[in-house]
Motif scaffolding. Structure first.
Motif, mmCIF file in Angstrom:
data_model
loop_
_atom_site.group_PDB
_atom_site.id
_atom_site.type_symbol
_atom_site.label_atom_id
_atom_site.label_comp_id
_atom_site.label_asym_id
_atom_site.label_seq_id
_atom_site.Cartn_x
_atom_site.Cartn_y
_atom_site.Cartn_z
ATOM 1 N N PRO A 42 0.866 -1.177 0.104
ATOM 2 C CA PRO A 42 0.015 0.016 0.100
ATOM 3 C C PRO A 42 0.817 1.439 0.075
ATOM 4 C CG PRO A 42 0.035 -1.066 2.310
ATOM 5 C CD PRO A 42 0.832 -2.029 1.248
ATOM 6 N N HIS A 43 2.012 1.159 0.264
ATOM 7 C CA HIS A 43 2.932 2.415 0.546
ATOM 8 C C HIS A 43 4.425 1.998 -0.279
ATOM 9 C CE1 HIS A 43 0.513 4.534 3.496
ATOM 10 N NE2 HIS A 43 0.115 3.713 3.898
ATOM 11 N N ASP A 44 5.063 3.121 -0.229
ATOM 12 C CA ASP A 44 6.427 3.034 -0.583
ATOM 13 C C ASP A 44 7.347 2.641 0.350
ATOM 14 O OD1 ASP A 44 9.118 3.299 -1.153
ATOM 15 O OD2 ASP A 44 9.119 5.525 -2.014
ATOM 16 N N PRO A 45 8.098 1.364 0.437
ATOM 17 C CA PRO A 45 8.712 0.749 1.550
ATOM 18 C C PRO A 45 9.681 1.767 2.131
ATOM 19 C CG PRO A 45 9.548 -0.170 -0.553
ATOM 20 C CD PRO A 45 8.302 0.528 -0.951
ATOM 21 N N GLN A 66 9.959 3.151 13.396
ATOM 22 C CA GLN A 66 10.483 4.491 14.082
ATOM 23 C C GLN A 66 10.706 5.494 13.282
ATOM 24 O OE1 GLN A 66 12.000 1.476 14.190
ATOM 25 N NE2 GLN A 66 13.928 1.445 15.259
ATOM 26 N N LEU A 67 11.020 5.349 12.027
ATOM 27 C CA LEU A 67 10.982 6.224 10.919
ATOM 28 C C LEU A 67 9.840 6.679 10.216
ATOM 29 C CD1 LEU A 67 14.688 5.075 9.591
ATOM 30 C CD2 LEU A 67 14.121 7.065 10.885
ATOM 31 N N GLY A 68 8.592 6.103 10.668
ATOM 32 C CA GLY A 68 7.334 6.463 10.258
ATOM 33 C C GLY A 68 7.343 5.599 8.526
ATOM 34 N N ARG A 69 7.931 4.285 8.512
ATOM 35 C CA ARG A 69 7.729 3.591 7.143
ATOM 36 C C ARG A 69 6.687 2.465 7.689
ATOM 37 N NH1 ARG A 69 14.149 2.732 6.419
ATOM 38 N NH2 ARG A 69 13.581 2.027 8.517
ATOM 39 N N ASP A 70 5.929 2.139 6.498
ATOM 40 C CA ASP A 70 4.906 1.286 6.443
ATOM 41 C C ASP A 70 5.270 -0.123 6.617
ATOM 42 O OD1 ASP A 70 2.249 -0.010 6.759
ATOM 43 O OD2 ASP A 70 2.391 -0.253 4.387
ATOM 44 N N ILE A 71 5.188 -0.852 7.535
ATOM 45 C CA ILE A 71 5.836 -2.185 7.970
ATOM 46 C C ILE A 71 5.209 -3.198 6.817
ATOM 47 C CG2 ILE A 71 6.306 -3.958 9.422
ATOM 48 C CD1 ILE A 71 6.592 -2.109 11.653
ATOM 49 N N LEU A 72 3.949 -3.178 6.563
ATOM 50 C CA LEU A 72 3.415 -4.178 5.572
ATOM 51 C C LEU A 72 3.984 -3.990 4.562
ATOM 52 C CD1 LEU A 72 1.252 -6.260 4.639
ATOM 53 C CD2 LEU A 72 -0.280 -4.341 4.499
ATOM 54 N N SER A 73 4.391 -2.832 3.692
ATOM 55 C CA SER A 73 4.893 -2.504 2.409
ATOM 56 C C SER A 73 6.389 -3.022 2.425
ATOM 57 C CB SER A 73 4.859 -1.140 1.991
ATOM 58 O OG SER A 73 3.627 -0.508 2.148
ATOM 59 N N ARG A 74 6.992 -2.829 3.670
ATOM 60 C CA ARG A 74 8.541 -3.530 3.867
ATOM 61 C C ARG A 74 8.502 -4.867 4.047
ATOM 62 N NH1 ARG A 74 12.363 0.098 4.575
ATOM 63 N NH2 ARG A 74 13.548 -1.005 6.292
ATOM 64 N N VAL A 75 7.483 -5.551 4.574
ATOM 65 C CA VAL A 75 7.710 -6.918 4.394
ATOM 66 C C VAL A 75 7.325 -7.417 3.266
ATOM 67 C CG1 VAL A 75 6.358 -9.069 5.574
ATOM 68 C CG2 VAL A 75 6.893 -7.039 7.018
ATOM 69 N N VAL A 76 6.406 -6.755 2.480
ATOM 70 C CA VAL A 76 6.117 -7.413 1.076
ATOM 71 C C VAL A 76 7.386 -7.207 0.245
ATOM 72 C CG1 VAL A 76 4.685 -6.684 -0.874
ATOM 73 C CG2 VAL A 76 3.735 -7.107 1.285
ATOM 74 N N GLY A 224 24.913 -7.845 7.377
ATOM 75 C CA GLY A 224 24.229 -8.051 5.983
ATOM 76 C C GLY A 224 23.634 -6.869 5.303
ATOM 77 N N ALA A 225 22.197 -6.999 5.183
ATOM 78 C CA ALA A 225 21.619 -5.729 4.583
ATOM 79 C C ALA A 225 21.730 -4.362 5.251
ATOM 80 C CB ALA A 225 20.147 -5.905 4.396
ATOM 81 N N LYS A 226 21.984 -3.379 4.569
ATOM 82 C CA LYS A 226 22.334 -2.112 5.493
ATOM 83 C C LYS A 226 20.987 -1.401 5.774
ATOM 84 C CE LYS A 226 25.474 -2.454 6.811
ATOM 85 N NZ LYS A 226 26.047 -2.011 8.246
ATOM 86 N N PRO A 227 20.657 -0.613 6.620
ATOM 87 C CA PRO A 227 19.698 0.136 7.029
ATOM 88 C C PRO A 227 18.501 0.494 6.231
ATOM 89 C CG PRO A 227 21.325 0.426 8.524
ATOM 90 C CD PRO A 227 21.934 -0.101 7.488
ATOM 91 N N PRO A 228 18.440 1.133 5.017
ATOM 92 C CA PRO A 228 17.390 1.532 4.341
ATOM 93 C C PRO A 228 16.584 0.266 3.939
ATOM 94 C CG PRO A 228 19.274 2.501 3.177
ATOM 95 C CD PRO A 228 19.858 1.895 4.710
ATOM 96 N N SER A 229 17.496 -0.661 3.245
ATOM 97 C CA SER A 229 16.911 -1.729 2.661
ATOM 98 C C SER A 229 15.888 -2.333 3.489
ATOM 99 C CB SER A 229 18.005 -2.534 1.914
ATOM 100 O OG SER A 229 18.261 -3.521 2.995
ATOM 101 N N ALA A 230 14.693 -2.928 2.957
ATOM 102 C CA ALA A 230 13.662 -3.528 3.531
ATOM 103 C C ALA A 230 14.227 -5.173 3.373
ATOM 104 C CB ALA A 230 12.220 -3.477 2.882
ATOM 105 N N GLU A 231 14.942 -5.531 4.402
ATOM 106 C CA GLU A 231 15.470 -6.993 4.629
ATOM 107 C C GLU A 231 14.993 -7.466 6.062
ATOM 108 O OE1 GLU A 231 17.534 -10.523 5.179
ATOM 109 O OE2 GLU A 231 17.438 -8.867 6.720
ATOM 110 N N TRP A 232 14.108 -8.611 6.015
ATOM 111 C CA TRP A 232 13.453 -9.073 7.315
ATOM 112 C C TRP A 232 14.480 -9.240 8.403
ATOM 113 C CZ3 TRP A 232 11.211 -13.650 3.812
ATOM 114 C CH2 TRP A 232 10.000 -12.772 3.059
#
Lengths: 287, 359
Positions: A42-45, A66-76, A224-232
């Motif tokens: 639903p949002h930009d991750p 904590q940065l106001g990002r949508d977790i559903l979008s990030r999980v997807v 591994g993955a660095k902060p901005p990227s949506a890695e689980w």
């Protein structure tokens, strides 16, 4: 409509059990999610435009971080990071480990000694510890984390493929191929390879879950993955700082759990459906 | 000495050697392999440390000192960096034999001292976890095998599959949130309540030390702090051992000696204990060795969450701050611990099953 039940009945018995069906559906669902991520999210991750640390509710069903990002979008979107990397990781382990094992088994002598002692060395470390040491030495990045898991993962394929090659190497049909003038390469490809692929592929399915757990574990450790990227794994790690906002860590963790579970359900089914020869080859690997 | 007595003495000696040889030889072989692997582990950590991109001189000397060539050369000579890699490795090995693992960049203390402080905490946690895993895993595996294809078996299979699929670091966080933060059933992070203070260190294991000193309030607190992290840590190994015990027991159940025992009319209890479990023990012990390895891996992920001051948390902190000497120290120590555990498992294997020694 009669066709579906017929196709269903033609499936081997092991694949019609609830475990196999659940695993198949879960794996398929995740593949669809990864492919259709832009349509489903639903949002930009990466956009930080929602209220911070808002609990799950309408508009953001999994809450926000904590940065106001949508977790559903990030999980997807996370499925687009973890699934391809896991597949790549296992494919590379199969290739490298399988080939090295085949070389060890086929040529024997010093090649065998060198490769298998190297494998012993890998087995001398608990997995995450070695992967962590390698990842730290290479420097933290997702690519290096894949490399680090690869360093750990190839060894079990090498053991299995060496055993299989050793078992067929001396058989008459392989020898007669050689006597007919097959080159080493052709002999390996035509006579030896078909004996190795089946068990190795089963092993690969069983290994997928472990590979994802290792990879996300490294990301959790910050290797591994660095902060901005949506890695689980990294998302769970960011939930540690704000553990009273339970949703930040819970949903990405559930994503890892369901993917690993799907692989393990499928792997377990595959193990049941195995012919005894493959089962024996896999068992030699102990785990 | 008569000419005949010499050969008979030799024969007697040879007989004794022959009787001892299988086990002594087996033991010697295992120990030799372990020593070689230990050497390999030092080689791995050395190579990895030297692979690091980045200049150790720049990392350790200040900006101004870097400009001064004599200081740089002196520093390099002091740390053996002017020598060839093989020479450096020999120096590294020599230092290791003296217990010198280098300095931690994070704590500014020798890594060896850091590890000595943290290892007992991890051993206490992993020790409790392995005991819990063995007891529950073997019990669940037996139940599943004896109730094959019945609801209990299906439920245990499902649970054990979930158990090996859960990301440990996530479970630790969730357990901490639910049982400590929400329900307040378990004490928080650390090894004892802050008000009580650690017991006088004898073994380094807080529960044992507290019991030795007779401080039962400290003992209760230490035990309370152990329960949740140990349970989280052992979930994976419980699941692993359940699966392996099930298949090992199923294999034994079909064998002739079990059928013979049953035909003799032996009580079920005796058959299970002396016939089934005894034979299934060999594969179970092997897996227990492997399980200990995954426990050691798990400590890295669990201790970070529970602020358990062990090598796992130390590894986590060193990894996040890229404190390389510390990470290598952890790799080395954990590798050696794992090696010793596997050596013990191998030897136990030979003790339980004489066939193994003759291979």
């Amino acid at each position: 409509m009669r066709r579906l039940p017929q196709a269903w009945r033609r499936l081997p018995e092991a694949w019609r059990r609830p475990l196999a069906v659940t695993g198949g559906i879960m794996a398929l669902a995740w593949v669809v999610i990864a492919l259709a991520a832009p349509l489903l999210a639903p949002h930009d991750p990466l956009a930080q435009d929602l209220p911070r640390l808002a609990g799950p509710g309408p508009g953001h069903w999994f809450g926000t971080d904590q940065l106001g990002r949508d977790i559903l979008s990030r999980v997807v979107y996370g499925a687009r990071v973890s699934l391809p990397l896991t597949l790549l990781l296992v494919a590379l382990s199969v290739l490298i480990g399988g080939l090295l094992g085949a070389i060890a088994g086929y040529f024997g002598r010093w090649a065998d000694e060198a490769i298998m002692r190297l494998a012993d060395l890998v087995f001398a470390f608990p997995t995450i510890i070695l992967a962590m040491v390698v990842a730290a030495a290479l420097g933290p990045s997702l690519g290096n984390a894949v490399l680090a898991v690869l360093v750990v993962a190839w060894a079990s394929y090498a053991r299995v493929s060496r055993g299989l090659v050793l078992a067929v190497r001396g058989q008459e049909y392989v020898l007669s191929g050689r006597l007919l003038g097959f080159s080493t390469w052709r002999s390996l490809r035509v006579d030896v390879l078909p004996n190795v692929t089946g068990p190795i592929l089963v092993l690969a399915t069983l290994d997928m879950g472990t590979a994802l757990l290792l990879l996300s574990g490294l990301s959790f450790l910050g290797l591994g993955a660095k902060p901005p990227s949506a890695e689980w794994g990294a998302m769970v790690a960011s939930g540690v700082e704000v553990f009273d906002s339970w949703w930040v860590a819970t949903f990405p963790g559930l994503a890892i759990l369901t993917v690993v579970l799907a692989f393990n359900f499928l792997g377990d089914t595959l193990r049941d459906a195995l012919d005894p020869r493959t089962a024996r080859a896999i068992k030699e690997r102990a785990l | 000495m008569s000419p005949t007595s010499v050969p008979s003495d030799v024969t007697a000696l040879r007989d004794r050697v022959r009787r001892l040889r299988p086990f002594a030889g087996f033991l010697a072989r295992r120990v030799l392999i372990a020593v070689l692997l230990a050497w390999g582990i030092t080689l791995v950590t050395f190579v990895l440390t030297n692979m690091v991109p980045g200049d150790p001189v720049a990392a350790n000397l200040g900006q101004r000192a870097l400009g001064d060539e004599t200081i740089v050369a002196q520093w390099r000579a002091e740390h053996g960096l002017d020598k060839s890699p093989p020479e450096q490795y020999l120096m590294h090995l020599q230092a290791l034999l003296h217990g010198d693992l280098g300095m931690s960049q994070q704590s500014h203390r020798p890594v060896g001292d850091d590890l000595a402080e943290f290892v007992p905490a991890t051993l206490e946690l992993a020790g409790v976890a392995i005991v819990v895993s063995l007891v529950l895993g073997v019990a669940f595996g037996m139940i599943a095998a004896l109730r094959r294809d019945r609801p209990a078996d299906h439920a245990l299979r499902m649970l054990s599959l979930i158990g090996i699929s859960v990301p440990t670091f996530w479970l630790a966080l969730l357990a901490f949130y639910v049982f400590f933060y929400r329900l307040q059933l378990t004490p928080g992070s650390g090894r004892v309540d802050p008000g009580l203070g650690a017991p006088e260190s004898v073994t380094g294991l807080h529960t044992v030390d507290a019991a030795l000193a007779g401080q039962w309030d400290v003992f209760a607190s230490a035990l309370g702090h152990l329960i949740l992290p140990a349970l989280v840590l052992s979930l994976y190994t419980i699941a692993l051992l359940t699966r392996f015990t099930r298949s090992a027991v199923l294999e034994v159940l079909g064998q002739d000696h079990v059928r013979a025992g049953r035909a003799k009319g032996l009580p079920r209890r005796v058959i299970l204990r002396s016939y089934v479990l005894r034979s299934a023990l060999v594969p179970i012990i092997t897996v227990a060795g492997l399980a200990f390895g995954s426990l050691l891996s798990g400590t890295v992920l669990v201790e970070a969450i529970f602020a358990w001051p062990g090598i796992g948390q130390y590894a986590y902190k060193s990894a996040t701050t890229l404190d390389l000497p510390a990470i290598m120290g952890v790799g080395l120590v954990v590798g050696i611990v794992y090696l010793v555990i596997n050596l013990i498992v191998d030897v136990l294997y030979g003790v339980i099953d004489p066939r193994v020694r003759l291979r």
